[in-house]
Scaffold this motif. Structure first.
Motif, PDB file in Angstrom:
ATOM      1  N   MET A   1       0.839  -1.186   0.000  1.00  0.00           N
ATOM      2  CA  MET A   1       0.000   0.000   0.000  1.00  0.00           C
ATOM      3  C   MET A   1       0.876   1.238   0.000  1.00  0.00           C
ATOM      4  SD  MET A   1      -3.293  -0.625   2.401  1.00  0.00           S
ATOM      5  CE  MET A   1      -2.744  -1.862   3.544  1.00  0.00           C
ATOM      6  N   ILE A   2       0.322   2.290  -0.558  1.00  0.00           N
ATOM      7  CA  ILE A   2       1.016   3.563  -0.650  1.00  0.00           C
ATOM      8  C   ILE A   2       0.138   4.622   0.019  1.00  0.00           C
ATOM      9  CG2 ILE A   2       2.002   5.283  -2.210  1.00  0.00           C
ATOM     10  CD1 ILE A   2       2.025   3.038  -4.353  1.00  0.00           C
ATOM     11  N   ILE A   3       0.757   5.526   0.774  1.00  0.00           N
ATOM     12  CA  ILE A   3       0.021   6.647   1.357  1.00  0.00           C
ATOM     13  C   ILE A   3       0.080   7.797   0.360  1.00  0.00           C
ATOM     14  CG2 ILE A   3      -0.047   8.335   3.219  1.00  0.00           C
ATOM     15  CD1 ILE A   3       1.234   6.174   5.013  1.00  0.00           C
ATOM     16  N   CYS A   4      -1.082   8.301  -0.005  1.00  0.00           N
ATOM     17  CA  CYS A   4      -1.179   9.392  -0.970  1.00  0.00           C
ATOM     18  C   CYS A   4      -2.138  10.452  -0.455  1.00  0.00           C
ATOM     19  CB  CYS A   4      -1.715   8.879  -2.316  1.00  0.00           C
ATOM     20  SG  CYS A   4      -0.637   7.737  -3.188  1.00  0.00           S
ATOM     21  N   ARG A   5      -2.136  11.584  -1.142  1.00  0.00           N
ATOM     22  CA  ARG A   5      -3.115  12.631  -0.887  1.00  0.00           C
ATOM     23  C   ARG A   5      -3.864  12.867  -2.195  1.00  0.00           C
ATOM     24  NH1 ARG A   5      -4.031  15.493   3.371  1.00  0.00           N
ATOM     25  NH2 ARG A   5      -1.984  15.019   4.236  1.00  0.00           N
ATOM     26  N   VAL A   6      -5.194  12.977  -2.097  1.00  0.00           N
ATOM     27  CA  VAL A   6      -6.009  13.246  -3.277  1.00  0.00           C
ATOM     28  C   VAL A   6      -5.842  14.715  -3.642  1.00  0.00           C
ATOM     29  CG1 VAL A   6      -8.320  13.246  -4.255  1.00  0.00           C
ATOM     30  CG2 VAL A   6      -7.667  11.464  -2.621  1.00  0.00           C
ATOM     31  N   ILE A   7      -5.437  14.976  -4.890  1.00  0.00           N
ATOM     32  CA  ILE A   7      -5.209  16.361  -5.304  1.00  0.00           C
ATOM     33  C   ILE A   7      -6.133  16.791  -6.443  1.00  0.00           C
ATOM     34  CG2 ILE A   7      -2.831  16.409  -4.462  1.00  0.00           C
ATOM     35  CD1 ILE A   7      -1.929  16.086  -7.405  1.00  0.00           C
ATOM     36  N   GLY A   8      -6.973  15.894  -6.937  1.00  0.00           N
ATOM     37  CA  GLY A   8      -7.882  16.298  -8.010  1.00  0.00           C
ATOM     38  C   GLY A   8      -8.761  15.169  -8.509  1.00  0.00           C
ATOM     39  N   HIS A   9      -9.609  15.510  -9.477  1.00  0.00           N
ATOM     40  CA  HIS A   9     -10.542  14.579 -10.109  1.00  0.00           C
ATOM     41  C   HIS A   9     -10.147  14.394 -11.567  1.00  0.00           C
ATOM     42  CE1 HIS A   9     -13.613  15.135  -6.934  1.00  0.00           C
ATOM     43  NE2 HIS A   9     -13.194  16.381  -6.922  1.00  0.00           N
ATOM     44  N   VAL A  10     -10.581  13.299 -12.155  1.00  0.00           N
ATOM     45  CA  VAL A  10     -10.431  13.085 -13.591  1.00  0.00           C
ATOM     46  C   VAL A  10     -11.824  12.895 -14.165  1.00  0.00           C
ATOM     47  CG1 VAL A  10      -9.538  11.570 -15.394  1.00  0.00           C
ATOM     48  CG2 VAL A  10      -8.172  11.980 -13.341  1.00  0.00           C
ATOM     49  N   TRP A  11     -12.166  13.690 -15.169  1.00  0.00           N
ATOM     50  CA  TRP A  11     -13.412  13.498 -15.901  1.00  0.00           C
ATOM     51  C   TRP A  11     -13.043  13.043 -17.296  1.00  0.00           C
ATOM     52  CZ3 TRP A  11     -12.972  17.588 -12.486  1.00  0.00           C
ATOM     53  CH2 TRP A  11     -13.949  17.646 -11.481  1.00  0.00           C
ATOM     54  N   ALA A  12     -13.616  11.937 -17.719  1.00  0.00           N
ATOM     55  CA  ALA A  12     -13.364  11.411 -19.060  1.00  0.00           C
ATOM     56  C   ALA A  12     -14.694  10.952 -19.646  1.00  0.00           C
ATOM     57  CB  ALA A  12     -12.374  10.254 -18.989  1.00  0.00           C
ATOM     58  N   THR A  13     -15.194  11.681 -20.633  1.00  0.00           N
ATOM     59  CA  THR A  13     -16.476  11.306 -21.223  1.00  0.00           C
ATOM     60  C   THR A  13     -16.330  10.095 -22.132  1.00  0.00           C
ATOM     61  OG1 THR A  13     -16.142  12.948 -22.958  1.00  0.00           O
ATOM     62  CG2 THR A  13     -17.480  13.602 -21.057  1.00  0.00           C
ATOM     63  N   LYS A  14     -15.165   9.941 -22.735  1.00  0.00           N
ATOM     64  CA  LYS A  14     -14.898   8.768 -23.562  1.00  0.00           C
ATOM     65  C   LYS A  14     -13.817   7.956 -22.875  1.00  0.00           C
ATOM     66  CE  LYS A  14     -16.233  10.709 -27.938  1.00  0.00           C
ATOM     67  NZ  LYS A  14     -15.929  10.786 -29.358  1.00  0.00           N
ATOM     68  N   LYS A  15     -14.145   6.714 -22.575  1.00  0.00           N
ATOM     69  CA  LYS A  15     -13.181   5.855 -21.899  1.00  0.00           C
ATOM     70  C   LYS A  15     -13.516   4.397 -22.166  1.00  0.00           C
ATOM     71  CE  LYS A  15     -15.763   6.604 -17.684  1.00  0.00           C
ATOM     72  NZ  LYS A  15     -16.100   7.931 -17.314  1.00  0.00           N
ATOM     73  N   VAL A  42     -12.915   3.628  -4.640  1.00  0.00           N
ATOM     74  CA  VAL A  42     -14.053   2.789  -4.233  1.00  0.00           C
ATOM     75  C   VAL A  42     -14.572   3.144  -2.838  1.00  0.00           C
ATOM     76  CG1 VAL A  42     -13.383   0.851  -5.702  1.00  0.00           C
ATOM     77  CG2 VAL A  42     -12.554   0.931  -3.354  1.00  0.00           C
ATOM     78  N   VAL A  43     -13.992   4.173  -2.215  1.00  0.00           N
ATOM     79  CA  VAL A  43     -14.382   4.516  -0.839  1.00  0.00           C
ATOM     80  C   VAL A  43     -14.959   5.919  -0.693  1.00  0.00           C
ATOM     81  CG1 VAL A  43     -12.789   2.881   0.223  1.00  0.00           C
ATOM     82  CG2 VAL A  43     -12.027   5.218  -0.215  1.00  0.00           C
ATOM     83  N   GLY A  44     -15.038   6.684  -1.778  1.00  0.00           N
ATOM     84  CA  GLY A  44     -15.621   8.024  -1.696  1.00  0.00           C
ATOM     85  C   GLY A  44     -14.690   9.087  -1.167  1.00  0.00           C
ATOM     86  N   ALA A  45     -13.423   9.013  -1.506  1.00  0.00           N
ATOM     87  CA  ALA A  45     -12.438  10.002  -1.049  1.00  0.00           C
ATOM     88  C   ALA A  45     -12.672  11.340  -1.738  1.00  0.00           C
ATOM     89  CB  ALA A  45     -11.022   9.509  -1.334  1.00  0.00           C
ATOM     90  N   GLY A  46     -12.245  12.402  -1.048  1.00  0.00           N
ATOM     91  CA  GLY A  46     -12.372  13.742  -1.599  1.00  0.00           C
ATOM     92  C   GLY A  46     -11.022  14.431  -1.700  1.00  0.00           C
ATOM     93  N   VAL A  47     -10.993  15.513  -2.445  1.00  0.00           N
ATOM     94  CA  VAL A  47      -9.767  16.281  -2.617  1.00  0.00           C
ATOM     95  C   VAL A  47      -9.266  16.750  -1.256  1.00  0.00           C
ATOM     96  CG1 VAL A  47      -8.773  18.379  -3.612  1.00  0.00           C
ATOM     97  CG2 VAL A  47     -10.341  16.973  -4.967  1.00  0.00           C
ATOM     98  N   GLY A  48      -7.973  16.588  -1.033  1.00  0.00           N
ATOM     99  CA  GLY A  48      -7.341  16.997   0.217  1.00  0.00           C
ATOM    100  C   GLY A  48      -7.203  15.881   1.223  1.00  0.00           C
TER     101      GLY A  48
END
Length: 91
Positions: A1-15, A42-48
């Motif tokens: 496992m890696i400890i990270c911080r959420v810094i943003g979202h990705v929106w992709a309409t085509k994937k 899969v857990v509902g994390a938010g930015v920050g």
């Protein structure tokens, strides 16, 4: 496992169809590396928020399908993190 911080979202309409319905987040590793990745959430994390991220086949196993095209998945939101300061200072 890696400890990270959420810094943003990705929106992709085509994937890729197997990514439909997955929330994709930009995460940055904590510590000296500061590498940036995209991870399925899969857990509902938010930015920050500080999160636990798994990679490779473990990231796909979360979905019960080894064909999901992801190599990083957020599997936990960290409430608190305690590190032995003495040990950390020596590194």
């Amino acid at each position: 496992m890696i400890i990270c911080r959420v810094i943003g979202h990705v929106w992709a309409t085509k994937k890729e169809p197997r990514l439909e319905g997955l929330k994709l987040m930009v995460v940055q590793e904590e510590g000296n590396q500061k590498k940036t990745h995209v991870a399925a959430d899969v857990v509902g994390a938010g930015v920050g928020e500080q999160v636990l991220v798994v990679s490779g086949s473990t990231a796909r196993s979360v979905f019960g399908d080894s064909n999901v095209p992801t190599d990083m998945t957020i599997v936990g939101i960290i409430d608190t993190l305690e590190v032995d300061r003495e040990t950390a200072a020596r590194k």
